[in-house]
Design an enzyme around this catalytic site. Structure first.
Site, PDB file in Angstrom:
ATOM      1  N   SER A   1       4.348  48.735   1.790  1.00 13.66           N
ATOM      2  CA  SER A   1       5.533  49.284   2.453  1.00 13.66           C
ATOM      3  C   SER A   1       5.757  48.599   3.813  1.00 13.66           C
ATOM      4  O   SER A   1       5.984  47.394   3.841  1.00 13.66           O
ATOM      5  CB  SER A   1       5.371  50.808   2.569  1.00 13.66           C
TER       6      SER A   1
ATOM      7  N   HIS B   1       7.759  54.944  -4.669  1.00  9.71           N
ATOM      8  CA  HIS B   1       7.310  54.175  -3.504  1.00  9.71           C
ATOM      9  C   HIS B   1       5.793  54.222  -3.328  1.00  9.71           C
ATOM     10  O   HIS B   1       5.249  53.547  -2.478  1.00  9.71           O
ATOM     11  CB  HIS B   1       8.025  54.692  -2.251  1.00  9.71           C
TER      12      HIS B   1
ATOM     13  N   ASP C   1      11.654  53.397  -7.200  1.00  7.59           N
ATOM     14  CA  ASP C   1      11.419  53.501  -5.750  1.00  7.59           C
ATOM     15  C   ASP C   1      12.731  53.877  -5.049  1.00  7.59           C
ATOM     16  O   ASP C   1      13.698  53.109  -5.089  1.00  7.59           O
ATOM     17  CB  ASP C   1      10.896  52.145  -5.244  1.00  7.59           C
TER      18      ASP C   1
HETATM   19  C1  MLT Z   1       9.875  49.781   6.774  1.00 10.41           C
HETATM   20  O1  MLT Z   1      10.266  50.422   7.707  1.00 10.41           O
HETATM   21  O2  MLT Z   1       9.128  48.812   6.869  1.00 10.41           O
HETATM   22  C2  MLT Z   1      10.336  50.263   5.451  1.00 10.41           C
HETATM   23  O3  MLT Z   1      11.388  51.138   5.600  1.00 10.41           O
HETATM   24  C3  MLT Z   1       9.211  50.865   4.685  1.00 10.41           C
HETATM   25  C4  MLT Z   1       8.666  52.049   5.403  1.00 10.41           C
HETATM   26  O4  MLT Z   1       9.148  53.143   5.212  1.00 10.41           O
HETATM   27  O5  MLT Z   1       7.734  51.883   6.166  1.00 10.41           O
END
Ligand code: MLT
Length: 215
Positions: free
Chosen positions: A107, A188, A157
């Site tokens: 992520s 996710h 996701d």
């Molecule tokens: C990010 O902020 O890198 C993406 O939205 C994934 C997350 O939720 O961290």
């Protein structure tokens, strides 16, 4: 010797010259999150697992965002450079080979790994990107000749739509990376199949005499 500027966990590899996995956690994670995956992914690898320095309502991240999926690109550039410099300093400090670092990010950590590939093309030997988005589109594109990258995405996701995954794969391929795309029946969150696929892909891509030996 430059100071090691991230809170982190380090564990040497099983043998000198073993690859080092750079473990990059997701939002609200820390340097311990991905450690349990490492023995399953690549038991012989050393581990370098930093904690993201940016706090969003107290939750660690690797760079600032303005909203879900909307990134602060100035901060992303700065934090990417900072992490790349940390990597160099850590390699010197712990005596691991900086040319054999493979990122494993989830992520927000996967987005940071993607940014390292795109902004610091020499920093990574390869990368496993779990639930990644396009972090930014550099102009000009960097050159990532045959750099092995696994993009492992979830079909359902809600944060990373399929089109975003395709955009990321195209971007990395346009830069010359050797991208494998794996779809998981998942959202996710990581599932067992992510880990099995990544383990097999790492074995294939970075076998001692395999095609990962191109740098
Ligand atoms: C990010 O902020 O890198 C993406 O939205 C994934 C997350 O939720 O961290």
């Amino acid at each position: 010797m430059p100071a090691l500027s991230f809170v982190h966990h380090y564990q040497p590899g099983a043998a000198p010259g073993a690859p080092t996995l750079l473990l990059l956690h997701g939002t609200a994670g820390n340097e311990h999150d991905l450690l349990p995956l490492a023995p399953e992914l690549m038991p012989e690898a050393g581990l370098l697992s930093p904690r993201g320095k940016v706090l969003e309502h107290g939750m660690p991240r690797f760079f600032r965002r303005l909203a879900e999926g909307v990134f602060d690109l100035d901060d992303l550039r700065l934090r990417t450079a900072e992490l790349a410099d940390f990597l160099t300093a850590a390699a010197e400090h712990y005596h691991f080979d900086p040319a054999r670092v493979i990122a494993v990010g989830f992520s927000n950590g996967a987005n940071m790994a993607g940014s390292l590939l795109l902004l610091r093309p020499g920093a990574l030997h390869g990368a496993v990107l779990f639930r990644a988005m396009v972090p930014l589109v550099p102009d000009p594109l960097p050159s990532l000749p045959r750099t092995p990258v696994l993009v492992s995405s979830g079909r359902t996701d809600p944060i990373v739509p399929a089109a975003e995954t395709e955009r990321l794969v195209t971007l990395l391929r346009d830069a010359g990376a050797d991208v494998t795309l794996a779809w998981q029946a998942a959202g996710h969150h990581l599932v067992k199949e992510d880990v099995i696929r990544a383990r097999d892909w790492l074995r294939l891509s970075f076998a001692q005499s395999g095609k990962g030996e191109h740098r």
